[in-house]
Design an enzyme around this catalytic site. Sequence first.
Site, PDB file in Angstrom:
ATOM      1  N   GLU A 174     -28.308  -6.240   8.438  1.00  0.00           N
ATOM      2  CA  GLU A 174     -28.623  -7.156   7.341  1.00  0.00           C
ATOM      3  C   GLU A 174     -27.563  -6.932   6.269  1.00  0.00           C
ATOM      4  O   GLU A 174     -26.631  -7.710   6.129  1.00  0.00           O
ATOM      5  CB  GLU A 174     -30.031  -6.891   6.804  1.00  0.00           C
ATOM      6  N   HIS A 229     -34.660  -1.978  11.225  1.00  0.00           N
ATOM      7  CA  HIS A 229     -33.824  -2.867  10.434  1.00  0.00           C
ATOM      8  C   HIS A 229     -32.367  -2.419  10.546  1.00  0.00           C
ATOM      9  O   HIS A 229     -32.050  -1.238  10.348  1.00  0.00           O
ATOM     10  CB  HIS A 229     -34.230  -2.818   8.967  1.00  0.00           C
TER      11      HIS A 229
END
Length: 331
Positions: free
Chosen positions: A194, A191
């Site tokens: 974001e 990830h």
Amino acid sequence: MLNVDSIPKAEIHLHLEGAAPPDLVAALAAKKGVDLKGLVQNGRYVWRGFSEFLAAYDAAAAVFTTPEDYEALTRSILEGLAAQNTLYAEFFVSPDHAEATGVSWAEYLGAVVRAIEATEKTHGITARLIPLCVRGYGPENAKRVAELVAKTAHPYVTGFGMAGDERMHHPRDFAPAFDLAREAGLKLTAHAGEFGGPESVAVAVEHLKLARVGHGVRASEDPALVRRLAEEGITLEVCPISNVVLEVYPNLAAHPFKKLRDAGVKVTISTDDPPFFGTTLTRDYREAAETFGLSAEDLRGITRTALEAAFCDEPTRARLIKRLDEAPLAS
């Protein structure tokens, strides 16, 4: 109107516990005498703001405390995806979370695999698993998780990744864990981009040698990085509605999905934690089509991109792409 229901789909950014159906969570909580304190109302999760979302996620996940619970959870999610004409799904799973609930990694994995195999037989959907380390738990724990996963050598465990607060630690600190996973033959994602800016994507790609990036949408703010992602063929696991609900962008019209795609970046459509965000894979496909002017062929192309980027073996990939190619064209 475009018939999105009939378009074959693929889901490659989905957290197992984050996809827990509210009714299943409520039923398990009632069975175990757990007070959810209003978390589930009228079949929906109720929360406001990012901090409440994290608390809601943890509260829902905490009701899964046995292998049988995880098997029921996985089966329920896959049956829901199959009903949306989904050919393939990848789950992010957490050895750390399993341990916290008192379920060993072996028990957790066995339960999820049983559900995957059963659902493929009955509904034709294929699934694979990507264990995650948690960024906030630090590099040493990440290495421990990578070692645990590397020793598993299960054909359904095909990737390794990292989730958590992008502001904590530097990706270089996690390079030893990702090196272990790579040496074990696992494909890599993490990830980034974001809540972290484009630099979070750049350093994750550089230090962890990723094939894919979870979210990655903030890369759109750096033209040089966008060119690099396109040139290197790094796939972004984009979750449009998740990004709006969590206020990364004010609305879908402001989302950079089309900008990234037009620049040649490989982008897919996924849901992240769908019941928490009031979405489904079909809804994400439909709203992306309406907002970004995507045709049925565009959506099938996005599914193809996901299958080409999937962390599965080549015979499985070829079989899935054949199913996509042979599916009737949507009107």
